[in-house]
Design a protein around this motif. Structure first.
Motif, PDB file in Angstrom:
ATOM      1  N   ASP A   1      35.783  41.095  28.212  1.00 29.05           N
ATOM      2  CA  ASP A   1      36.745  40.608  29.207  1.00 29.05           C
ATOM      3  C   ASP A   1      38.111  41.269  29.069  1.00 29.05           C
ATOM      4  O   ASP A   1      38.768  41.575  30.077  1.00 29.05           O
TER       5      ASP A   1
ATOM      6  N   ALA B   1      37.895  44.711  30.441  1.00 29.26           N
ATOM      7  CA  ALA B   1      37.919  44.631  31.904  1.00 29.26           C
ATOM      8  C   ALA B   1      39.350  44.461  32.408  1.00 29.26           C
ATOM      9  O   ALA B   1      39.760  45.108  33.385  1.00 29.26           O
TER      10      ALA B   1
ATOM     11  N   ARG C   1      41.090  39.989  34.259  1.00 28.18           N
ATOM     12  CA  ARG C   1      39.716  40.159  33.769  1.00 28.18           C
ATOM     13  C   ARG C   1      38.718  40.220  34.922  1.00 28.18           C
ATOM     14  O   ARG C   1      37.812  41.059  34.924  1.00 28.18           O
TER      15      ARG C   1
ATOM     16  N   ALA D   1      36.483  43.499  35.901  1.00 26.25           N
ATOM     17  CA  ALA D   1      35.029  43.387  35.848  1.00 26.25           C
ATOM     18  C   ALA D   1      34.395  43.700  37.206  1.00 26.25           C
ATOM     19  O   ALA D   1      33.381  44.399  37.293  1.00 26.25           O
TER      20      ALA D   1
ATOM     21  N   SER E   1      34.213  47.422  37.823  1.00 27.10           N
ATOM     22  CA  SER E   1      33.485  48.268  36.873  1.00 27.10           C
ATOM     23  C   SER E   1      32.454  49.195  37.517  1.00 27.10           C
ATOM     24  O   SER E   1      32.357  50.375  37.151  1.00 27.10           O
TER      25      SER E   1
END
Length: 202
Positions: A4, A7, A178, A182, A185
């Protein structure tokens, strides 16, 4: 699928102030503290995806005992302060964030956390010559700015022999960092150049 704090570092590097620095370390303070590392303009995850596990850095407790950074610079410590004062620790997670009602408990936490971040920043820079340290977390912007400014002040009095002092900057996304990192990504891995790809096999 992704750490996290790593991220969160991705979000900061891609969408906000992080792009200004080629190499830097990133702290994200949530219930526990974590981090990320940016090298050559790319978030570096390491061979096992655990680079930037800054919460595991060693620190020293009040009696000289060995501790980790997560034990002395995380939001769970603030939660404990609120519980001891008879307040609901869930207040720090309430959205939208407004910590004005218990800032007298937040202030000492900022002081302790800033001291630890200043020491950790120099420890990190003794390994890699980072030009900057970025700080963000799951707290209101005013708390983040106070924490950054206090860390800068503590850094002035640290022993910096043999080191080049990094600049201390605030992150931008707070508790959303976070999730943003994420969610992004797949885009990072599919479309952006990883300038550290050659380091993964070292």
């Amino acid at each position: 699928m992704v750490n996290d704090a790593t991220a969160a570092c991705r979000a900061e590097h891609r969408y906000s102030t992080g792009y200004r620095f080629r190499d830097y370390a990133y702290f994200f303070i949530g219930s526990f503290i974590g981090g990320g590392v940016v090298l050559n303009g790319t978030v570096f995850e390491g061979n096992q995806g655990n680079a930037g596990a800054l919460g595991s850095m060693r620190s020293t407790g009040p009696l000289g005992e060995s501790q980790q950074l997560i034990d002395v610079a995380s939001l769970h410590l603030l939660e404990s302060r609120l519980s001891q004062a008879g307040l609901d620790p869930a207040l720090i997670c309430k959205q939208p964030q407004d910590w004005s009602g218990f800032m007298r408990h937040v202030e000492p936490w900022i002081g302790q956390t800033a001291q630890e971040l200043a020491k950790a920043a120099l420890s990190i820079c003794s390994v890699i010559d980072f030009s900057a340290i970025l700080i963000d977390g799951a707290f209101p912007p005013k708390v983040r700015q106070d924490l950054v400014e206090r860390t800068r002040r503590y850094l002035v009095n640290q022993d910096k022999r043999g080191l080049i002092e990094p600049v201390i900057e605030a992150g931008s996304f707070g508790h959303n960092a976070r999730a943003i990192g994420a969610a992004s990504s797949p885009l990072f891995s599919q479309y952006l150049l990883n300038t550290n790809a050659g380091l993964s096999g070292i």
